[in-house]
Write an enzyme that holds these catalytic residues in place. Sequence first.
Site, PDB file in Angstrom:
ATOM      1  N   HIS A   1      51.491  31.748  45.066  1.00 14.34           N
ATOM      2  CA  HIS A   1      51.779  32.983  44.325  1.00 14.34           C
ATOM      3  C   HIS A   1      53.150  32.956  43.678  1.00 14.34           C
ATOM      4  O   HIS A   1      53.353  33.564  42.645  1.00 14.34           O
ATOM      5  CB  HIS A   1      51.558  34.234  45.178  1.00 14.34           C
ATOM      6  CG  HIS A   1      52.219  34.204  46.490  1.00 14.34           C
ATOM      7  ND1 HIS A   1      51.538  34.298  47.676  1.00 14.34           N
ATOM      8  CD2 HIS A   1      53.506  34.054  46.803  1.00 14.34           C
ATOM      9  CE1 HIS A   1      52.392  34.214  48.667  1.00 14.34           C
ATOM     10  NE2 HIS A   1      53.596  34.071  48.168  1.00 14.34           N
TER      11      HIS A   1
ATOM     12  N   ARG B   1      40.057  43.124  39.226  1.00 13.37           N
ATOM     13  CA  ARG B   1      39.547  42.459  40.422  1.00 13.37           C
ATOM     14  C   ARG B   1      39.855  43.352  41.609  1.00 13.37           C
ATOM     15  O   ARG B   1      40.984  43.807  41.770  1.00 13.37           O
ATOM     16  CB  ARG B   1      40.216  41.105  40.601  1.00 13.37           C
ATOM     17  CG  ARG B   1      39.726  40.401  41.860  1.00 13.37           C
ATOM     18  CD  ARG B   1      40.325  39.037  42.027  1.00 13.37           C
ATOM     19  NE  ARG B   1      41.713  39.093  42.450  1.00 13.37           N
ATOM     20  CZ  ARG B   1      42.492  38.024  42.600  1.00 13.37           C
ATOM     21  NH1 ARG B   1      42.016  36.839  42.339  1.00 13.37           N
ATOM     22  NH2 ARG B   1      43.734  38.146  42.999  1.00 13.37           N
TER      23      ARG B   1
ATOM     24  N   GLU C   1      34.970  31.089  43.519  1.00 18.32           N
ATOM     25  CA  GLU C   1      36.145  30.370  44.042  1.00 18.32           C
ATOM     26  C   GLU C   1      35.892  29.819  45.438  1.00 18.32           C
ATOM     27  O   GLU C   1      36.748  29.177  46.029  1.00 18.32           O
ATOM     28  CB  GLU C   1      37.385  31.270  44.016  1.00 18.32           C
ATOM     29  CG  GLU C   1      37.208  32.633  44.636  1.00 18.32           C
ATOM     30  CD  GLU C   1      38.439  33.526  44.471  1.00 18.32           C
ATOM     31  OE1 GLU C   1      39.520  33.038  44.106  1.00 18.32           O
ATOM     32  OE2 GLU C   1      38.308  34.742  44.742  1.00 18.32           O
TER      33      GLU C   1
ATOM     34  N   ASN D   1      41.997  28.024  41.541  1.00 19.83           N
ATOM     35  CA  ASN D   1      43.054  27.844  42.553  1.00 19.83           C
ATOM     36  C   ASN D   1      42.432  27.752  43.941  1.00 19.83           C
ATOM     37  O   ASN D   1      42.734  26.862  44.729  1.00 19.83           O
ATOM     38  CB  ASN D   1      44.045  29.021  42.528  1.00 19.83           C
ATOM     39  CG  ASN D   1      44.616  29.250  41.149  1.00 19.83           C
ATOM     40  OD1 ASN D   1      44.588  28.358  40.327  1.00 19.83           O
ATOM     41  ND2 ASN D   1      45.116  30.446  40.897  1.00 19.83           N
ATOM     42  N   ASP D   2      41.548  28.698  44.226  1.00 22.37           N
ATOM     43  CA  ASP D   2      40.894  28.661  45.536  1.00 22.37           C
ATOM     44  C   ASP D   2      39.757  27.649  45.567  1.00 22.37           C
ATOM     45  O   ASP D   2      39.500  27.026  46.600  1.00 22.37           O
ATOM     46  CB  ASP D   2      40.389  30.057  45.923  1.00 22.37           C
ATOM     47  CG  ASP D   2      41.516  30.887  46.496  1.00 22.37           C
ATOM     48  OD1 ASP D   2      42.237  30.386  47.377  1.00 22.37           O
ATOM     49  OD2 ASP D   2      41.708  32.038  46.056  1.00 22.37           O
TER      50      ASP D   2
ATOM     51  N   ARG E   1      46.621  25.334  49.107  1.00 26.86           N
ATOM     52  CA  ARG E   1      47.262  25.468  47.793  1.00 26.86           C
ATOM     53  C   ARG E   1      48.754  25.785  47.889  1.00 26.86           C
ATOM     54  O   ARG E   1      49.485  25.660  46.913  1.00 26.86           O
ATOM     55  CB  ARG E   1      46.545  26.552  46.955  1.00 26.86           C
ATOM     56  CG  ARG E   1      46.612  27.913  47.559  1.00 26.86           C
ATOM     57  CD  ARG E   1      45.688  28.910  46.861  1.00 26.86           C
ATOM     58  NE  ARG E   1      46.303  29.604  45.759  1.00 26.86           N
ATOM     59  CZ  ARG E   1      45.790  30.675  45.164  1.00 26.86           C
ATOM     60  NH1 ARG E   1      44.604  31.154  45.558  1.00 26.86           N
ATOM     61  NH2 ARG E   1      46.407  31.258  44.176  1.00 26.86           N
TER      62      ARG E   1
ATOM     63  N   CYS F   1      39.659  31.660  35.346  1.00 28.07           N
ATOM     64  CA  CYS F   1      40.912  32.433  35.437  1.00 28.07           C
ATOM     65  C   CYS F   1      41.906  31.797  36.404  1.00 28.07           C
ATOM     66  O   CYS F   1      42.989  32.321  36.613  1.00 28.07           O
ATOM     67  CB  CYS F   1      40.640  33.881  35.821  1.00 28.07           C
ATOM     68  SG  CYS F   1      39.934  34.055  37.463  1.00 28.07           S
TER      69      CYS F   1
END
Length: 583
Positions: A191, A335, A434, A457-458, A468, A505
């Site tokens: 993040h 989301r 994801e 990412n996931d 990650r 995304c």
Amino acid sequence: MEIKNGIPVSPGVAIAPALVLDSESFRIPRRFIRKDEVDTELKRFELARAKALGEISDIRDSVHSVAKEEVGLIFDAHMRMLEDPLITREIPEKIKTKRYTPEYAVSRVFKKIVKPIKELNDAYFIQRVNDFYDIQKRLLRNLLGQRAHDLTELDRKVVVVAHDLTPSQTATLDKKMVAGFITDVGGATSHTAILANALGIPAVVGLGTISSDISGGDVVIVDGKSGRVIVNPDDATREKYEVRGQGYLDREKRMFEAASKALRTTKCGEKLNLFANIEWDDEIELANRLGADGVGLFRTEFIYSKFGAHPTEEQHYEVYRRAHTMLEGRTLTLRTMDFGADKFASEVGLEREENPFLGCRSIRLSLREPHLLITQMRAALRAAAHGPTKLMLPMIGSIEEFRAARQIFENVKTDLKREGIEHSTEVPLGMMVEVPSAAVMIDSFVKDAEFFSIGTNDLVQYTLAVDRNNQYVANLFKHTSPAVLRLVKQVIDAAVSHNRPVSVCGEMAGEARFAVILLGFGLRDFSVGPTALPELRTLLSRVTVAEACELAGKAMELDVADDIADLLDEEVKRLLPSEEFGE
Ligand code: PEP
Ligand code: MG
């Protein structure tokens, strides 16, 4: 001058004094005191030490009755450390002779104590280091009191140095004054990386022990492209990086100009949608300026950093409505909250889990505590009366989860109708892809979900079993892994053949090197951090779909991730030559 290398996550060069935050957000300033302040500051330090001793003694007494004797002994040792001459003499000495503030003197002396112990690299001694940190924090807490958390008003540009940046720490920083971020931990899609990109701030993560190696006030150069961090540079190095920083800014400017003239399609005229990922509604202004076609991902959990653990329906609604006003009719993809693991787990009081990334995060939490979902869904449907809205569920792993959330969504619509509250029912319900199980079973999901957004990412993290956020395995976190690419392609194929909108995304969509292969897989909707938009727009306007398909075909014949990455890099060099954009 000291040089360190980490993982580059947000390009650009920052040169500024360090603002060091420890894990409790203590801000350790390098400030000097006047001669006439020495006595008062010495007393302040003595008072803080006495309070720390009192606190430890209370803890020791209270554990005495419930814990084993060894636990009490730990606190005896802490008390002895506070009586050690290194603390009782050396800290006051620094206050007197060097005129350091007590906070700064404490951080200098503890650094000096801890450094040789850490260098032993021995598990037993590392534990002792934690004891020293504990005592240091106690002293600082007593010295700084309320001031410890005052990060909202900074009076000059700084490079923020932290072990890690939690979303709430980031949210409280005065962002206009942050020139760069550097952290001990983290990977390319952590993040901190996402936030730094969102803010267009140079950042390097995964630097190991940088937060204990640097002192507040040390001058730091952050090169967010190469991952290099230089502490207290000499004049020649500083000048070199000033020139490099200007080079990045010029490149950005040229890219922005190229993007504003570029087609909003591919070279062969295929329509594209380039959406923005946002964390705060304020970012929409930047997204608009950079030509976003709407918001493809609003990470709404950041609302919780603004309003606390339980924002009301009204608070959610106001944020979403304001977003619509700023978007002027463009789509807003909300989301539902994605708490847990790296996001806000402690802030919302979630229990500590042994393995939080595989635990009760995200949609699992929403289904366990449906009131969270209901509040957000009500607010989203109400706000949808003010502009086109899509609602997206994160971390869906099974069709049962999607259907359970759909049932709640339908109930919310019925309730709003019965209550006569203004809302829109034209809100598609879609999902992030994801979790690998969702990607594998995508043919089932196309029947229920109205749109998809691939969260790479996931997806990379869970497909490759690579954390990650962990710098030690960052070299294994590969978007070009053939396994990941196959899943991504499979999801796009299924969505396209069933006429379901699909976007990517995750950070993959915002990196120039992956744009062409995604286009070749059939992707037409990209959702990226706003600052990535100009480069993406320029790049995609220079390639035809046929060329992209050819590249994707070639890539899929390879089975080594690095070979695929090399192939993709060559294509970026062809489309965005350095003679035109510099580097
Ligand atoms: C993703 O996982 O790719 C994603 C976009 O979600 P987040 O980064 O917020 O987990
Ligand atoms: Mg995710």
